[in-house]
Design a protein around this motif. Sequence first.
Motif, PDB file in Angstrom:
ATOM      1  N   LEU A 122      24.923  18.189 -40.540  1.00  0.00           N
ATOM      2  CA  LEU A 122      23.939  17.185 -40.959  1.00  0.00           C
ATOM      3  C   LEU A 122      22.694  17.845 -41.542  1.00  0.00           C
ATOM      4  O   LEU A 122      22.266  18.907 -41.070  1.00  0.00           O
ATOM      5  CB  LEU A 122      23.517  16.326 -39.760  1.00  0.00           C
ATOM      6  N   PRO A 123      22.068  17.223 -42.565  1.00  0.00           N
ATOM      7  CA  PRO A 123      20.757  17.711 -43.012  1.00  0.00           C
ATOM      8  C   PRO A 123      19.727  17.460 -41.921  1.00  0.00           C
ATOM      9  O   PRO A 123      19.905  16.600 -41.052  1.00  0.00           O
ATOM     10  CB  PRO A 123      20.467  16.870 -44.261  1.00  0.00           C
ATOM     11  N   VAL A 124      18.631  18.191 -41.968  1.00  0.00           N
ATOM     12  CA  VAL A 124      17.669  18.151 -40.876  1.00  0.00           C
ATOM     13  C   VAL A 124      17.090  16.754 -40.673  1.00  0.00           C
ATOM     14  O   VAL A 124      16.834  16.332 -39.532  1.00  0.00           O
ATOM     15  CB  VAL A 124      16.534  19.191 -41.119  1.00  0.00           C
ATOM     16  N   TYR A 125      16.925  15.975 -41.744  1.00  0.00           N
ATOM     17  CA  TYR A 125      16.336  14.644 -41.586  1.00  0.00           C
ATOM     18  C   TYR A 125      17.301  13.672 -40.907  1.00  0.00           C
ATOM     19  O   TYR A 125      16.882  12.627 -40.418  1.00  0.00           O
ATOM     20  CB  TYR A 125      15.855  14.079 -42.926  1.00  0.00           C
ATOM     21  N   GLN A 126      18.610  14.002 -40.894  1.00  0.00           N
ATOM     22  CA  GLN A 126      19.568  13.196 -40.144  1.00  0.00           C
ATOM     23  C   GLN A 126      19.754  13.735 -38.721  1.00  0.00           C
ATOM     24  O   GLN A 126      20.058  12.969 -37.810  1.00  0.00           O
ATOM     25  CB  GLN A 126      20.910  13.156 -40.867  1.00  0.00           C
ATOM     26  N   GLN A 127      19.570  15.029 -38.546  1.00  0.00           N
ATOM     27  CA  GLN A 127      19.644  15.582 -37.190  1.00  0.00           C
ATOM     28  C   GLN A 127      18.515  15.019 -36.327  1.00  0.00           C
ATOM     29  O   GLN A 127      18.746  14.503 -35.235  1.00  0.00           O
ATOM     30  CB  GLN A 127      19.540  17.104 -37.242  1.00  0.00           C
ATOM     31  N   TYR A 128      17.294  15.115 -36.827  1.00  0.00           N
ATOM     32  CA  TYR A 128      16.111  14.661 -36.085  1.00  0.00           C
ATOM     33  C   TYR A 128      15.506  13.488 -36.865  1.00  0.00           C
ATOM     34  O   TYR A 128      14.552  13.645 -37.634  1.00  0.00           O
ATOM     35  CB  TYR A 128      15.097  15.798 -35.946  1.00  0.00           C
ATOM     36  N   SER A 129      16.076  12.341 -36.664  1.00  0.00           N
ATOM     37  CA  SER A 129      15.765  11.198 -37.536  1.00  0.00           C
ATOM     38  C   SER A 129      14.762  10.217 -36.947  1.00  0.00           C
ATOM     39  O   SER A 129      14.389   9.250 -37.615  1.00  0.00           O
ATOM     40  CB  SER A 129      17.058  10.439 -37.866  1.00  0.00           C
ATOM     41  N   ARG A 130      14.291  10.448 -35.715  1.00  0.00           N
ATOM     42  CA  ARG A 130      13.389   9.483 -35.072  1.00  0.00           C
ATOM     43  C   ARG A 130      12.115  10.167 -34.596  1.00  0.00           C
ATOM     44  O   ARG A 130      12.161  11.248 -34.004  1.00  0.00           O
ATOM     45  CB  ARG A 130      14.076   8.818 -33.871  1.00  0.00           C
ATOM     46  N   VAL A 131      10.983   9.515 -34.845  1.00  0.00           N
ATOM     47  CA  VAL A 131       9.682   9.996 -34.383  1.00  0.00           C
ATOM     48  C   VAL A 131       8.915   8.814 -33.810  1.00  0.00           C
ATOM     49  O   VAL A 131       8.786   7.779 -34.481  1.00  0.00           O
ATOM     50  CB  VAL A 131       8.866  10.635 -35.528  1.00  0.00           C
ATOM     51  N   VAL A 132       8.428   8.927 -32.591  1.00  0.00           N
ATOM     52  CA  VAL A 132       7.560   7.912 -32.006  1.00  0.00           C
ATOM     53  C   VAL A 132       6.129   8.395 -32.198  1.00  0.00           C
ATOM     54  O   VAL A 132       5.767   9.504 -31.769  1.00  0.00           O
ATOM     55  CB  VAL A 132       7.871   7.690 -30.516  1.00  0.00           C
ATOM     56  N   PHE A 133       5.308   7.544 -32.845  1.00  0.00           N
ATOM     57  CA  PHE A 133       3.984   8.016 -33.255  1.00  0.00           C
ATOM     58  C   PHE A 133       3.007   6.851 -33.299  1.00  0.00           C
ATOM     59  O   PHE A 133       3.393   5.712 -33.598  1.00  0.00           O
ATOM     60  CB  PHE A 133       4.083   8.665 -34.647  1.00  0.00           C
ATOM     61  N   VAL A 134       1.742   7.142 -33.009  1.00  0.00           N
ATOM     62  CA  VAL A 134       0.655   6.171 -33.151  1.00  0.00           C
ATOM     63  C   VAL A 134      -0.053   6.477 -34.456  1.00  0.00           C
ATOM     64  O   VAL A 134      -0.781   7.469 -34.561  1.00  0.00           O
ATOM     65  CB  VAL A 134      -0.332   6.239 -31.971  1.00  0.00           C
ATOM     66  N   ALA A 135       0.154   5.637 -35.464  1.00  0.00           N
ATOM     67  CA  ALA A 135      -0.379   5.924 -36.795  1.00  0.00           C
ATOM     68  C   ALA A 135      -1.859   5.583 -36.921  1.00  0.00           C
ATOM     69  O   ALA A 135      -2.588   6.225 -37.682  1.00  0.00           O
ATOM     70  CB  ALA A 135       0.416   5.160 -37.852  1.00  0.00           C
ATOM     71  N   SER A 136      -2.323   4.569 -36.182  1.00  0.00           N
ATOM     72  CA  SER A 136      -3.715   4.137 -36.278  1.00  0.00           C
ATOM     73  C   SER A 136      -4.299   3.980 -34.887  1.00  0.00           C
ATOM     74  O   SER A 136      -3.600   3.547 -33.951  1.00  0.00           O
ATOM     75  CB  SER A 136      -3.819   2.803 -37.038  1.00  0.00           C
ATOM     76  N   ALA A 137      -5.567   4.315 -34.747  1.00  0.00           N
ATOM     77  CA  ALA A 137      -6.244   4.194 -33.453  1.00  0.00           C
ATOM     78  C   ALA A 137      -6.181   2.757 -32.972  1.00  0.00           C
ATOM     79  O   ALA A 137      -6.391   1.817 -33.746  1.00  0.00           O
ATOM     80  CB  ALA A 137      -7.691   4.661 -33.576  1.00  0.00           C
ATOM     81  N   GLY A 138      -5.892   2.592 -31.686  1.00  0.00           N
ATOM     82  CA  GLY A 138      -5.829   1.263 -31.100  1.00  0.00           C
ATOM     83  C   GLY A 138      -4.489   0.582 -31.234  1.00  0.00           C
ATOM     84  O   GLY A 138      -4.273  -0.491 -30.679  1.00  0.00           O
ATOM     85  N   GLN A 139      -3.540   1.192 -31.974  1.00  0.00           N
ATOM     86  CA  GLN A 139      -2.214   0.615 -32.158  1.00  0.00           C
ATOM     87  C   GLN A 139      -1.250   1.126 -31.082  1.00  0.00           C
ATOM     88  O   GLN A 139      -1.434   2.204 -30.511  1.00  0.00           O
ATOM     89  CB  GLN A 139      -1.661   0.973 -33.537  1.00  0.00           C
TER      90      GLN A 139
END
Length: 353
Positions: free
Chosen positions: A96-113
Amino acid sequence: MTELGKEKRILEILGQVDEQYIEEAAPGQGTEKPHRAKNHSLLKWGAVAACACAAVCSIVLLNRRDTVRTWPILEVTAAPSAPGDEFFPIPRWENLPVYQQYSRVVFVASAGQEPSEYTSRGGEVPSERIGEELGEAIAKGWDSYAEIAGEAPERQKAVKVCSITKISSECAIAVQYEGTGEWYAFTNAHYRPQTLGQFVEDLNLREEISFGSVYYEYWKSSGEYATVCFDKVAQEVIRESLLSETGAGNEADGLPGGAPDKILDISVDIPLLGYKNISLSVREEGYIETNILDTGKRFFIGTKNTQAFVDYVLNECEGYELVYVDSEGKPENSADKEPEAEPTSTPAPVRPE
């Protein structure tokens, strides 16, 4: 642009309705459904426009089994199926290409979200579109073969996160894997715009989106199912007709009775985000619907806007009926395909003025 000015602009682009519809329409006997556009300035075009709309509505929206024109046939040879084609083996982790191997990221994009899960579709972000640095995160993936072997299947890799210029970080972010130089777009399927204008603005759709073929499907009076393809529909007409009603609310989660019947389906690409051949559909009762960002979003833009676009495509654009044939040129059997449900006689709820 004012509502009246926008209506004039759409009419300038799309041209005038065929005179036969004006002659056949009875004044004051429109068949338009109870949903109404929010601004009544659309009615200022007077009785002629109303009659024309009423006549075409009765032909296209309320009875989609036959149309007022026919299209040339284009035969499409279906690829032969081989034994086992219906089974697709799960690719191994190392392939698999790397973007399919590690395809999920949990992230807070904006303060307060609240934290959101972003996923990759393989869209690569050029360096000139990388915005401000937002932080660091852990990208995760799942090795199915390790799970089958009884080993720990979850995989993790450190990433750097930046914004993408001209696109809201609530919709998409740029991710760079540790030890690599490329940036990949990750999108947030849980993003819920309040209005069409917010959706267009947050995703910069006027610049990022590209429209492909438009498809119209209906049942002929002979009982045959037909698909008509229009592959030269003007991009600016699609944008002007379907994406300009900025105040239209997103009703995907609250419309009673489910989605109205589909009239036209438009192929959509957003290369930056990795989307190819997804859908923007024009539906009965003045709605458009799309699966951009992977979840359904439905906006009421008004029957005048949708009908003007339907008229333009069916009456003015070059199209052809697709007929699928086998390797010997024989038509494939479509007898077992079920038609879409006919519009019911129960009126839709009246939209508040």
